[in-house]
Design an enzyme around this catalytic site. Structure first.
Site, PDB file in Angstrom:
ATOM      1  N   LYS A 171     -43.645 -10.946 -29.231  1.00  0.00           N
ATOM      2  CA  LYS A 171     -42.702  -9.964 -28.689  1.00  0.00           C
ATOM      3  C   LYS A 171     -42.314 -10.305 -27.245  1.00  0.00           C
ATOM      4  O   LYS A 171     -42.951 -11.168 -26.618  1.00  0.00           O
ATOM      5  CB  LYS A 171     -43.340  -8.574 -28.786  1.00  0.00           C
ATOM      6  CG  LYS A 171     -43.580  -8.132 -30.240  1.00  0.00           C
ATOM      7  CD  LYS A 171     -44.068  -6.688 -30.296  1.00  0.00           C
ATOM      8  CE  LYS A 171     -44.290  -6.248 -31.734  1.00  0.00           C
ATOM      9  NZ  LYS A 171     -44.699  -4.814 -31.807  1.00  0.00           N
ATOM     10  N   TYR A 193     -36.507  -2.685 -37.433  1.00  0.00           N
ATOM     11  CA  TYR A 193     -37.478  -1.585 -37.382  1.00  0.00           C
ATOM     12  C   TYR A 193     -36.956  -0.319 -38.052  1.00  0.00           C
ATOM     13  O   TYR A 193     -37.455   0.772 -37.772  1.00  0.00           O
ATOM     14  CB  TYR A 193     -37.887  -1.310 -35.939  1.00  0.00           C
ATOM     15  CG  TYR A 193     -38.894  -2.317 -35.410  1.00  0.00           C
ATOM     16  CD1 TYR A 193     -40.217  -2.318 -35.865  1.00  0.00           C
ATOM     17  CD2 TYR A 193     -38.534  -3.271 -34.463  1.00  0.00           C
ATOM     18  CE1 TYR A 193     -41.141  -3.232 -35.393  1.00  0.00           C
ATOM     19  CE2 TYR A 193     -39.460  -4.193 -33.984  1.00  0.00           C
ATOM     20  CZ  TYR A 193     -40.766  -4.162 -34.455  1.00  0.00           C
ATOM     21  OH  TYR A 193     -41.689  -5.064 -33.990  1.00  0.00           O
ATOM     22  N   ASN A 227     -47.003  -4.844 -27.331  1.00  0.00           N
ATOM     23  CA  ASN A 227     -48.307  -5.257 -27.864  1.00  0.00           C
ATOM     24  C   ASN A 227     -48.328  -6.696 -28.389  1.00  0.00           C
ATOM     25  O   ASN A 227     -49.029  -7.022 -29.336  1.00  0.00           O
ATOM     26  CB  ASN A 227     -48.799  -4.243 -28.911  1.00  0.00           C
ATOM     27  CG  ASN A 227     -47.838  -4.076 -30.065  1.00  0.00           C
ATOM     28  OD1 ASN A 227     -46.816  -4.747 -30.122  1.00  0.00           O
ATOM     29  ND2 ASN A 227     -48.175  -3.200 -30.994  1.00  0.00           N
ATOM     30  N   HIS A 287     -45.979  -9.045 -33.545  1.00  0.00           N
ATOM     31  CA  HIS A 287     -45.727  -8.294 -34.776  1.00  0.00           C
ATOM     32  C   HIS A 287     -46.458  -8.999 -35.907  1.00  0.00           C
ATOM     33  O   HIS A 287     -46.577 -10.229 -35.909  1.00  0.00           O
ATOM     34  CB  HIS A 287     -44.216  -8.291 -35.085  1.00  0.00           C
ATOM     35  CG  HIS A 287     -43.907  -7.773 -36.460  1.00  0.00           C
ATOM     36  ND1 HIS A 287     -43.829  -6.430 -36.742  1.00  0.00           N
ATOM     37  CD2 HIS A 287     -43.701  -8.427 -37.645  1.00  0.00           C
ATOM     38  CE1 HIS A 287     -43.566  -6.274 -38.040  1.00  0.00           C
ATOM     39  NE2 HIS A 287     -43.486  -7.466 -38.604  1.00  0.00           N
ATOM     40  N   GLU A 331     -38.889  -9.634 -43.950  1.00  0.00           N
ATOM     41  CA  GLU A 331     -38.820  -9.943 -42.521  1.00  0.00           C
ATOM     42  C   GLU A 331     -38.572 -11.433 -42.275  1.00  0.00           C
ATOM     43  O   GLU A 331     -37.811 -11.805 -41.384  1.00  0.00           O
ATOM     44  CB  GLU A 331     -40.108  -9.475 -41.836  1.00  0.00           C
ATOM     45  CG  GLU A 331     -40.219  -7.949 -41.833  1.00  0.00           C
ATOM     46  CD  GLU A 331     -41.584  -7.426 -41.420  1.00  0.00           C
ATOM     47  OE1 GLU A 331     -41.734  -6.192 -41.388  1.00  0.00           O
ATOM     48  OE2 GLU A 331     -42.490  -8.230 -41.137  1.00  0.00           O
TER      49      GLU A 331
END
Ligand code: UDP
Ligand code: MG
Length: 139
Positions: free
Chosen positions: A11, A51, A114, A117, A128
């Site tokens: 990310k 998302y 965080n 993913h 995805e």
């Protein structure tokens, strides 16, 4: 259908904080093979689509803005039991609750930023992966 593939993104915080190399090293040392990889970024529209399952959640708008705030690394990974094993090495969504030694415990800053993913099912791993890598290409 079960497969041995999962999908990951490093990310924007992971990229911004200089952790691409360390995170890829962690992933490959855990036995995952990189099948496809791309350094890119998401528009807010693309992040919103990625998302979409979370669109009713209170954190959705911030998450979409965050995920389109800087470059990311997208990759398809291969290993036996890939989805479950990858979730184990990334740790809990909230890095303060992630087990010691997991990628999020080591490199993440907050529940939103965080570091990585990881897909939550074989079905989503395929969706995805196809979101970033053309289904016409072979990986
Ligand atoms: N997220 C957030 N706040 C929350 C929960 C999740 O900002 O309270 C963000 C976080 O970046 C997370 C992503 O939304 O990784 C997707 O949430 P999910 O519950 O699917 O967590 P994950 O599968 O990534 O552990
Ligand atoms: Mg998830």
């Amino acid at each position: 259908m079960t497969t041995n593939r999962t999908f990951t993104m490093i990310k924007p915080d992971g990229v911004q904080n200089g952790h691409i190399g360390a995170i890829l090293d962690h992933i490959t040392k855990a036995g995952f093979r990189i099948v496809a990889m791309k350094y890119t970024s998401l528009t807010t529209t693309a992040a919103g689509k990625f998302y979409e399952v979370h669109k009713e959640r209170p954190f959705y708008k911030d998450l979409v803005n965050y995920m389109s705030s800087g470059p990311i690394v997208a990759a398809i990974l291969e290993k036996d039991n890939a989805v479950e094993d990858f979730r184990k090495i990334i740790g809990a969504t909230d890095p303060s609750k992630a087990d010691a030694g997991t990628i999020r415990a080591l490199y993440a800053k907050s529940i939103e930023a965080n570091a990585v993913h990881g897909s939550d099912s074989d079905e989503n791993a395929a969706i995805e992966g196809n979101f970033y890598f053309s289904q016409l290409e072979r990986y």
